[in-house]
Design a protein around this motif. Structure first.
Motif, PDB file in Angstrom:
ATOM      1  N   PRO A   1      -3.439   3.574   4.724  1.00  0.00           N
ATOM      2  CA  PRO A   1      -4.195   4.508   5.567  1.00  0.00           C
ATOM      3  C   PRO A   1      -3.368   5.046   6.729  1.00  0.00           C
ATOM      4  CG  PRO A   1      -4.996   2.267   5.877  1.00  0.00           C
ATOM      5  CD  PRO A   1      -3.997   2.217   4.765  1.00  0.00           C
ATOM      6  N   GLY A   2      -2.287   4.353   7.083  1.00  0.00           N
ATOM      7  CA  GLY A   2      -1.409   4.831   8.142  1.00  0.00           C
ATOM      8  C   GLY A   2      -0.653   6.097   7.775  1.00  0.00           C
ATOM      9  N   CYS A   3      -0.576   6.397   6.483  1.00  0.00           N
ATOM     10  CA  CYS A   3       0.103   7.627   6.043  1.00  0.00           C
ATOM     11  C   CYS A   3      -0.563   8.872   6.625  1.00  0.00           C
ATOM     12  CB  CYS A   3       0.138   7.711   4.520  1.00  0.00           C
ATOM     13  SG  CYS A   3       1.213   6.500   3.749  1.00  0.00           S
ATOM     14  N   ARG A   4      -1.839   8.753   6.932  1.00  0.00           N
ATOM     15  CA  ARG A   4      -2.572   9.878   7.508  1.00  0.00           C
ATOM     16  C   ARG A   4      -1.873  10.404   8.767  1.00  0.00           C
ATOM     17  NH1 ARG A   4      -8.115  10.823   6.718  1.00  0.00           N
ATOM     18  NH2 ARG A   4      -8.803  12.527   8.028  1.00  0.00           N
TER      19      ARG A   4
ATOM     20  N   TYR B   1       9.281  12.864  -3.629  1.00  0.00           N
ATOM     21  CA  TYR B   1      10.041  11.898  -2.842  1.00  0.00           C
ATOM     22  C   TYR B   1       9.106  10.805  -2.363  1.00  0.00           C
ATOM     23  CZ  TYR B   1      14.518  14.232  -2.630  1.00  0.00           C
ATOM     24  OH  TYR B   1      15.738  14.757  -2.965  1.00  0.00           O
ATOM     25  N   ALA B   2       9.665   9.585  -2.243  1.00  0.00           N
ATOM     26  CA  ALA B   2       8.883   8.457  -1.751  1.00  0.00           C
ATOM     27  C   ALA B   2       8.451   8.685  -0.303  1.00  0.00           C
ATOM     28  CB  ALA B   2       9.682   7.166  -1.871  1.00  0.00           C
TER      29      ALA B   2
ATOM     30  N   TYR C   1      -6.188  14.116  -2.464  1.00  0.00           N
ATOM     31  CA  TYR C   1      -5.545  13.039  -1.717  1.00  0.00           C
ATOM     32  C   TYR C   1      -6.096  12.940  -0.290  1.00  0.00           C
ATOM     33  CZ  TYR C   1      -1.957  10.719   1.083  1.00  0.00           C
ATOM     34  OH  TYR C   1      -1.305   9.910   1.979  1.00  0.00           O
ATOM     35  N   MET C   2      -6.178  14.065   0.386  1.00  0.00           N
ATOM     36  CA  MET C   2      -6.609  14.053   1.783  1.00  0.00           C
ATOM     37  C   MET C   2      -8.078  13.660   1.928  1.00  0.00           C
ATOM     38  SD  MET C   2      -4.483  17.329   3.236  1.00  0.00           S
ATOM     39  CE  MET C   2      -4.441  16.913   4.977  1.00  0.00           C
ATOM     40  N   GLU C   3      -8.868  13.925   0.921  1.00  0.00           N
ATOM     41  CA  GLU C   3     -10.305  13.601   0.962  1.00  0.00           C
ATOM     42  C   GLU C   3     -10.629  12.290   0.250  1.00  0.00           C
ATOM     43  OE1 GLU C   3     -12.050  17.093  -0.757  1.00  0.00           O
ATOM     44  OE2 GLU C   3     -11.164  18.388   0.779  1.00  0.00           O
ATOM     45  N   GLY C   4      -9.612  11.588  -0.266  1.00  0.00           N
ATOM     46  CA  GLY C   4      -9.831  10.425  -1.118  1.00  0.00           C
ATOM     47  C   GLY C   4     -10.017   9.093  -0.427  1.00  0.00           C
ATOM     48  N   GLY C   5     -10.054   9.060   0.892  1.00  0.00           N
ATOM     49  CA  GLY C   5     -10.293   7.797   1.580  1.00  0.00           C
ATOM     50  C   GLY C   5      -9.220   6.757   1.365  1.00  0.00           C
ATOM     51  N   SER C   6      -7.962   7.193   1.274  1.00  0.00           N
ATOM     52  CA  SER C   6      -6.819   6.288   1.083  1.00  0.00           C
ATOM     53  C   SER C   6      -6.938   5.483  -0.213  1.00  0.00           C
ATOM     54  CB  SER C   6      -6.646   5.353   2.286  1.00  0.00           C
ATOM     55  OG  SER C   6      -6.356   6.104   3.444  1.00  0.00           O
TER      56      SER C   6
ATOM     57  N   LEU D   1       0.808  -1.228   0.000  1.00  0.00           N
ATOM     58  CA  LEU D   1       0.000   0.000   0.000  1.00  0.00           C
ATOM     59  C   LEU D   1       0.841   1.279   0.000  1.00  0.00           C
ATOM     60  CD1 LEU D   1      -2.824  -1.004   2.514  1.00  0.00           C
ATOM     61  CD2 LEU D   1      -2.915  -1.011   0.012  1.00  0.00           C
ATOM     62  N   ASP D   2       2.146   1.153   0.126  1.00  0.00           N
ATOM     63  CA  ASP D   2       3.029   2.322   0.140  1.00  0.00           C
ATOM     64  C   ASP D   2       3.409   2.692  -1.287  1.00  0.00           C
ATOM     65  OD1 ASP D   2       3.167   2.690   2.971  1.00  0.00           O
ATOM     66  OD2 ASP D   2       4.532   0.975   3.091  1.00  0.00           O
TER      67      ASP D   2
END
Length: 121
Positions: A108-111, A51-52, A92-97, A37-38
């Motif tokens: 989803p942990g990126c949040r 950047y990654a 991106y922020m509103e896209g539900g991962s 998922l990354d």
């Protein structure tokens, strides 16, 4: 006589932005984050480079990272490593991962790391 029914070919999609990082995969995974998922890369406000992850940025740049302000949510700054779609920060922020281009799932942990890249409320 020219055939008026002939349509011009669709415009080609823009090339995928160059992504920087350590031990990158074609999906933008890096040495720091490499789960299935990354698969996003983020353009950094300070240098305009994708950047990654923040750790890759800090390892390869000599400047301090800067975050995108709330007023810059329209900036196209989040790249899907699967399809190459570049989403705005707001999308991106509103896209539900999920990618708004191909629907692929993002971590989803990126949040929990958004504050390192974006101004958050």
């Amino acid at each position: 006589m020219a055939d008026s029914n002939i349509q011009p070919p669709p415009p080609s999609s823009p090339p995928k932005p160059k992504v920087h990082g350590l031990a990158l995969t074609p999906l933008t995974q890096c040495i720091h984050y490499s789960t299935p998922l990354d698969i996003i890369a983020i353009k950094h406000a300070c240098c305009g480079k994708f950047y990654a992850c923040i750790s890759c940025h800090n390892a390869l740049e000599s400047h301090t990272p800067e975050i995108w302000s709330n007023q810059q949510r329209g900036e196209k700054a989040v790249l899907c490593g699967k399809c190459g779609h570049v989403a705005s920060i707001g999308e991106y922020m509103e896209g539900g991962s999920r990618c708004g281009g191909c629907g692929e799932g993002f971590n989803p942990g990126c949040r929990g790391h958004w504050g390192m890249y974006f101004e958050v409320d």
